[in-house]
Design a protein around this motif. Structure first.
Motif, PDB file in Angstrom:
ATOM      1  N   HIS A  62      58.481  39.462  -6.859  1.00  0.00           N
ATOM      2  CA  HIS A  62      59.740  40.304  -6.676  1.00  0.00           C
ATOM      3  C   HIS A  62      60.641  39.514  -5.834  1.00  0.00           C
ATOM      4  O   HIS A  62      61.759  39.496  -5.962  1.00  0.00           O
ATOM      5  N   ALA A  63      59.836  38.906  -4.382  1.00  0.00           N
ATOM      6  CA  ALA A  63      60.699  38.279  -3.707  1.00  0.00           C
ATOM      7  C   ALA A  63      61.537  36.950  -4.295  1.00  0.00           C
ATOM      8  O   ALA A  63      62.528  36.700  -3.904  1.00  0.00           O
ATOM      9  N   ALA A  64      60.751  36.195  -4.899  1.00  0.00           N
ATOM     10  CA  ALA A  64      60.983  34.980  -5.656  1.00  0.00           C
ATOM     11  C   ALA A  64      62.246  35.448  -6.643  1.00  0.00           C
ATOM     12  O   ALA A  64      63.093  34.640  -6.672  1.00  0.00           O
ATOM     13  N   ASP A  65      62.137  36.669  -7.284  1.00  0.00           N
ATOM     14  CA  ASP A  65      63.305  37.071  -8.200  1.00  0.00           C
ATOM     15  C   ASP A  65      64.440  37.157  -7.332  1.00  0.00           C
ATOM     16  O   ASP A  65      65.604  36.863  -8.006  1.00  0.00           O
ATOM     17  N   LEU A  66      64.433  37.792  -6.272  1.00  0.00           N
ATOM     18  CA  LEU A  66      65.663  38.115  -5.508  1.00  0.00           C
ATOM     19  C   LEU A  66      66.352  36.810  -5.016  1.00  0.00           C
ATOM     20  O   LEU A  66      67.580  36.679  -4.972  1.00  0.00           O
ATOM     21  N   ILE A  67      65.318  35.711  -4.458  1.00  0.00           N
ATOM     22  CA  ILE A  67      65.932  34.494  -4.091  1.00  0.00           C
ATOM     23  C   ILE A  67      66.561  33.826  -5.305  1.00  0.00           C
ATOM     24  O   ILE A  67      67.707  33.330  -4.780  1.00  0.00           O
ATOM     25  N   ASN A  68      65.813  33.769  -6.195  1.00  0.00           N
ATOM     26  CA  ASN A  68      66.509  33.219  -7.328  1.00  0.00           C
ATOM     27  C   ASN A  68      67.952  33.599  -7.954  1.00  0.00           C
ATOM     28  O   ASN A  68      68.606  32.920  -8.307  1.00  0.00           O
ATOM     29  N   LYS A  69      68.070  34.827  -7.649  1.00  0.00           N
ATOM     30  CA  LYS A  69      69.184  35.427  -8.144  1.00  0.00           C
ATOM     31  C   LYS A  69      70.550  35.284  -7.171  1.00  0.00           C
ATOM     32  O   LYS A  69      71.794  35.431  -7.332  1.00  0.00           O
ATOM     33  N   ALA A  70      70.248  35.078  -5.706  1.00  0.00           N
ATOM     34  CA  ALA A  70      70.936  35.183  -4.676  1.00  0.00           C
ATOM     35  C   ALA A  70      71.843  34.061  -4.647  1.00  0.00           C
ATOM     36  O   ALA A  70      71.405  32.573  -5.168  1.00  0.00           O
ATOM     37  N   GLU A  71      73.141  34.182  -4.412  1.00  0.00           N
ATOM     38  CA  GLU A  71      74.201  32.949  -4.061  1.00  0.00           C
ATOM     39  C   GLU A  71      74.256  32.685  -2.868  1.00  0.00           C
ATOM     40  O   GLU A  71      74.786  31.335  -2.616  1.00  0.00           O
ATOM     41  N   LYS A  72      74.280  33.512  -2.023  1.00  0.00           N
ATOM     42  CA  LYS A  72      74.330  33.020  -0.678  1.00  0.00           C
ATOM     43  C   LYS A  72      73.270  33.619   0.266  1.00  0.00           C
ATOM     44  O   LYS A  72      73.290  34.567   1.076  1.00  0.00           O
ATOM     45  N   PRO A  73      72.025  33.000   0.350  1.00  0.00           N
ATOM     46  CA  PRO A  73      70.847  33.485   1.177  1.00  0.00           C
ATOM     47  C   PRO A  73      70.883  32.815   2.380  1.00  0.00           C
ATOM     48  O   PRO A  73      71.271  31.877   2.790  1.00  0.00           O
ATOM     49  N   VAL A 127      59.084  26.915   6.581  1.00  0.00           N
ATOM     50  CA  VAL A 127      60.484  27.654   6.243  1.00  0.00           C
ATOM     51  C   VAL A 127      61.423  26.686   6.370  1.00  0.00           C
ATOM     52  O   VAL A 127      62.462  27.032   5.469  1.00  0.00           O
ATOM     53  N   ILE A 128      61.332  25.630   6.879  1.00  0.00           N
ATOM     54  CA  ILE A 128      62.338  24.402   6.761  1.00  0.00           C
ATOM     55  C   ILE A 128      62.524  24.026   5.326  1.00  0.00           C
ATOM     56  O   ILE A 128      63.680  23.980   4.405  1.00  0.00           O
ATOM     57  N   ALA A 129      61.342  23.852   4.645  1.00  0.00           N
ATOM     58  CA  ALA A 129      61.454  23.423   3.209  1.00  0.00           C
ATOM     59  C   ALA A 129      62.087  24.609   2.374  1.00  0.00           C
ATOM     60  O   ALA A 129      62.489  24.348   1.442  1.00  0.00           O
ATOM     61  N   LEU A 130      61.527  25.805   2.601  1.00  0.00           N
ATOM     62  CA  LEU A 130      62.380  26.797   1.995  1.00  0.00           C
ATOM     63  C   LEU A 130      63.850  26.817   2.084  1.00  0.00           C
ATOM     64  O   LEU A 130      64.541  27.007   1.131  1.00  0.00           O
ATOM     65  N   ALA A 131      64.229  26.598   3.228  1.00  0.00           N
ATOM     66  CA  ALA A 131      65.725  26.845   3.531  1.00  0.00           C
ATOM     67  C   ALA A 131      66.526  25.610   2.712  1.00  0.00           C
ATOM     68  O   ALA A 131      67.452  25.518   2.194  1.00  0.00           O
ATOM     69  N   LYS A 132      65.711  24.364   2.814  1.00  0.00           N
ATOM     70  CA  LYS A 132      66.198  23.196   1.962  1.00  0.00           C
ATOM     71  C   LYS A 132      66.313  23.411   0.357  1.00  0.00           C
ATOM     72  O   LYS A 132      67.320  23.219  -0.229  1.00  0.00           O
ATOM     73  N   LYS A 133      65.124  24.197  -0.105  1.00  0.00           N
ATOM     74  CA  LYS A 133      65.134  24.267  -1.414  1.00  0.00           C
ATOM     75  C   LYS A 133      66.210  25.429  -2.065  1.00  0.00           C
ATOM     76  O   LYS A 133      66.753  25.356  -3.034  1.00  0.00           O
ATOM     77  N   LEU A 184      57.445  29.025  -2.043  1.00  0.00           N
ATOM     78  CA  LEU A 184      58.051  27.698  -2.294  1.00  0.00           C
ATOM     79  C   LEU A 184      57.719  27.442  -3.856  1.00  0.00           C
ATOM     80  O   LEU A 184      58.243  26.648  -4.229  1.00  0.00           O
ATOM     81  N   GLU A 185      56.524  27.895  -4.080  1.00  0.00           N
ATOM     82  CA  GLU A 185      55.923  27.506  -5.601  1.00  0.00           C
ATOM     83  C   GLU A 185      56.606  28.162  -6.570  1.00  0.00           C
ATOM     84  O   GLU A 185      56.563  28.126  -7.889  1.00  0.00           O
ATOM     85  N   LEU A 186      57.096  29.437  -6.182  1.00  0.00           N
ATOM     86  CA  LEU A 186      57.951  30.194  -7.286  1.00  0.00           C
ATOM     87  C   LEU A 186      59.231  30.316  -7.254  1.00  0.00           C
ATOM     88  O   LEU A 186      59.887  30.718  -8.357  1.00  0.00           O
ATOM     89  N   VAL A 187      60.095  29.799  -6.446  1.00  0.00           N
ATOM     90  CA  VAL A 187      61.348  29.894  -6.332  1.00  0.00           C
ATOM     91  C   VAL A 187      61.992  28.741  -6.933  1.00  0.00           C
ATOM     92  O   VAL A 187      61.618  27.598  -6.904  1.00  0.00           O
ATOM     93  N   ASN A 188      63.194  28.879  -7.643  1.00  0.00           N
ATOM     94  CA  ASN A 188      63.908  27.575  -8.033  1.00  0.00           C
ATOM     95  C   ASN A 188      64.642  27.018  -7.140  1.00  0.00           C
ATOM     96  O   ASN A 188      65.503  27.455  -6.116  1.00  0.00           O
ATOM     97  N   GLU A 189      64.842  25.688  -7.092  1.00  0.00           N
ATOM     98  CA  GLU A 189      65.623  24.776  -6.275  1.00  0.00           C
ATOM     99  C   GLU A 189      67.047  24.984  -6.612  1.00  0.00           C
ATOM    100  O   GLU A 189      67.558  24.893  -7.887  1.00  0.00           O
ATOM    101  N   LYS A 190      67.976  25.455  -5.800  1.00  0.00           N
ATOM    102  CA  LYS A 190      69.211  25.706  -5.917  1.00  0.00           C
ATOM    103  C   LYS A 190      69.937  24.597  -5.919  1.00  0.00           C
ATOM    104  O   LYS A 190      69.852  23.397  -5.176  1.00  0.00           O
ATOM    105  N   SER A 191      71.380  24.462  -6.509  1.00  0.00           N
ATOM    106  CA  SER A 191      72.191  23.158  -6.574  1.00  0.00           C
ATOM    107  C   SER A 191      73.441  23.302  -5.870  1.00  0.00           C
ATOM    108  O   SER A 191      73.901  22.667  -5.258  1.00  0.00           O
ATOM    109  N   ASP A 192      73.894  24.926  -5.372  1.00  0.00           N
ATOM    110  CA  ASP A 192      75.165  24.997  -4.992  1.00  0.00           C
ATOM    111  C   ASP A 192      74.763  25.414  -3.534  1.00  0.00           C
ATOM    112  O   ASP A 192      74.061  26.341  -3.215  1.00  0.00           O
TER     113      ASP A 192
END
Length: 562
Positions: free
Chosen positions: A191-202, A217-223, A318-326
């Motif tokens: 559920h958390a990963a879904d919210l993160i994947n949909k977010a544009e301004k996390p 945490v830093i790896a998540l921020a970068k991803k 980290l294993e569930l979220v997609n890497e964002k490009s924007d």
């Protein structure tokens, strides 16, 4: 062993090497038990409150059990402020207090205080040892409570019980404590990963608890291209010098932290119980990660609660979220932060006399060794340190964060220096806070502790002035008459250095950090320097203006009255 010796041995097996306190008739068996050992020290302080702060600082910085001690009556009572500091900042401290003889308990005897009841709010465990047969069970339970709940525990020991022999003593006096790391269930993580994947301004709001999984945490921020806003205590593991960090949040933070909360569409809170509800986003979705389930949802509404330790929880995300490009939002917040830092840099390089606080804290950042440990007091020094003291990755930082009590830093530096003898320790104090417990500077001298105490002397309770003006009231009842802090330091047998001009800072700090002595660096600072909030609303402006008008009128009214 007798009761006192068994309690001390149990503490030793839990890693305690220093017990802070002042002797008294009700704890003589304890101090003698410590005198008889070569592997533990009784540290004689000049005020039990200072001893409790020293123990609290050790526990905060190490996460390990620390100990303080007070005799019956007033000696025990003096420990309370330091124990509340440990309680609110989640630090494991054991307090041992003396008590009158068992036959007099409950009779209103001389120095009798119901310490078990008195300490019940400050401590997660508070019991009285009325019979030697209760040991070692009570001391092991007290240690277990303090460590497992990361909070103070308390044992009260009547003086006629402390010297009694204990019949059965197991060789292992450490209770079994699990080292398991907990993570949320798969459904909540998804559920958390879904919210993160949909977010544009996390945005990530990181507290001290996030540091246990800082790399993740830093790896998540970068991803997910999220800027990291930090709390004050999180300076201990991440600060402005890190490229992913946009500084602090709230009145002690900067513009970027506040703007990130205004404009984000998702807030990921990690290891923080940030209390100031006005700074939370009003419309964003919120995910909160915390090991203490009681913290989740305490300050703002939560969409996905993740109950678990930081490292396995963020590692799973980290294993569930997609890497964002924007990364445009993160770049915008970083740009705002860098612009503000450039503005602050001009203040930090000021040649204004008296010394501006920003200049002082920048100089401390410049000259403190790379492995320094900073202890910050409560007052305007907190705000200046939050913004202008850059804590490097190899340095440490702590404060009386949640209790916000004065007099923590210098007392705490004694505990920190004993815990980390090979690291330079610096106490950052206002003149009001330092003067409260300054007698214990002689404790640092006595034990040959080379702490550096940096005093911001503006001759007033500066933070109270801000609070008064915030209510539209003129400054009042805050002026301080100080002793000569430099002469005091020398009279104690330490070193004292006076700084009156900014060009004197470099030499003073280089000397203090290298002379191997307990040193007070007293810096005359600009009393009128304002701590500006990151954003000013109409109500704040009105009250500040009203206060300044009243400050201008008060002398006229007084003159007319005369």
């Amino acid at each position: 062993m007798n009761v006192a010796e068994l309690i001390i041995e149990t503490l030793h097996q839990h890693g305690v090497r220093h017990v802070f306190g002042i002797p008294g008739d009700a704890i003589c068996d304890f101090t003698y038990a410590l005198k008889s050992r070569q592997d533990m020290d009784f540290i004689l302080v000049r005020h039990e409150e200072a001893g409790a702060f020293a123990a609290s600082a050790q526990a905060k910085l190490s996460g390990e059990l620390a100990c303080c001690m007070g005799t019956a009556g007033g000696g025990a009572i003096h420990l309370l402020n330091g124990l509340y500091d440990a309680k609110l900042d989640r630090a494991p401290v054991l307090a041992i207090t003396g008590q009158v003889q068992t036959e007099f308990v409950g009779t209103g005897y001389h120095q009798e205080v119901d310490t078990e009841r008195l300490f019940a709010d400050a401590c997660v465990y508070s019991k009285t040892v009325m019979d030697e047969g209760q040991l070692p069970a009570l001391i092991m339970e007290a240690c277990k409570a303090a460590i497992s709940e990361r909070a103070p525990a308390h044992l009260s020991v009547p003086t006629n019980v402390a010297g009694r022999k204990v019949a059965e003593i197991p060789s292992n006096l450490t209770p079994g404590l699990s080292g398991a790391r907990m993570r949320p269930c798969d459904e909540d993580l998804k559920h958390a990963a879904d919210l993160i994947n949909k977010a544009e301004k996390p945005v990530i709001l990181a507290g001290l608890g996030a540091g246990s999984g800082g790399d993740q945490v830093i790896a998540l921020a970068k991803k997910i291209k999220a800027p990291i806003a930090r709390t004050l205590r999180a300076k201990d593991w991440i600060d402005e010098s890190h490229p992913d960090c946009i500084g602090g949040l709230g009145l002690l933070g900067g513009v970027a932290g506040s703007k990130s909360m205004e404009h984000c569409d998702l807030l990921v809170m990690i290891g923080t119980d940030y209390p100031y509800v006005d700074f939370y986003p009003k419309k964003a979705k919120v995910i909160q990660i915390d090991i203490d389930v009681r913290n989740i949802g305490k300050r703002t509404s939560i969409d996905v609660p993740l109950h678990g330790h930081t490292d396995p929880t963020v590692g799973a995300l980290l294993e569930l979220v997609n890497e964002k490009s924007d990364d445009s939002f993160k770049k915008d917040m970083t740009r705002r932060h860098e612009e503000e830092r450039r503005h602050w840099t001009s203040d930090e390089g000021s040649d204004h006399t008296p010394v501006r606080p920003q200049t002082l804290l920048h100089a401390v950042s410049t000259h403190a060794p790379d492995n320094a440990v900073f202890l910050c007091d409560t007052g305007t020094i907190t705000a200046w340190s939050a913004r202008h003291l850059i804590v490097k990755e190899t340095q440490r930082f702590t404060a009386s964060a949640c209790l916000g009590t004065m007099a923590f830093a210098m007392s705490g530096s004694i505990g920190a220096q004993l815990k980390y003898p090979d690291r330079p320790v610096a106490a950052l104090c206002g003149d009001g806070a330092f003067a409260m417990l300054m007698a214990d500077f002689v404790t640092a001298v006595r034990y040959d502790l080379p702490v550096t105490v940096i005093v911001l002397e503006n001759k007033k309770l500066g933070f109270i002035a801000l609070e008064q003006e915030g209510k539209g009231l003129p400054e009042h009842s805050i002026d301080l008459v100080n002793p000569d802090f430099v002469a005091f330091a020398r009279a104690c047998g330490g070193e004292g250095i006076q700084v009156s001009r900014p060009e004197e800072l470099d030499h003073a700090l280089k000397t203090a950090f290298s002379n191997g002595k307990a040193t007070v660096v007293n810096v005359e600072t600009e009393p009128g320097e304002l701590i500006m909030p990151p954003q000013i609303n109409a109500r704040q402006a009105y009250h500040f203006g009203l206060a300044k008008v009243r400050e201008a009128i008060e002398p006229i009214k007084e003159a007319l009255g005369k």
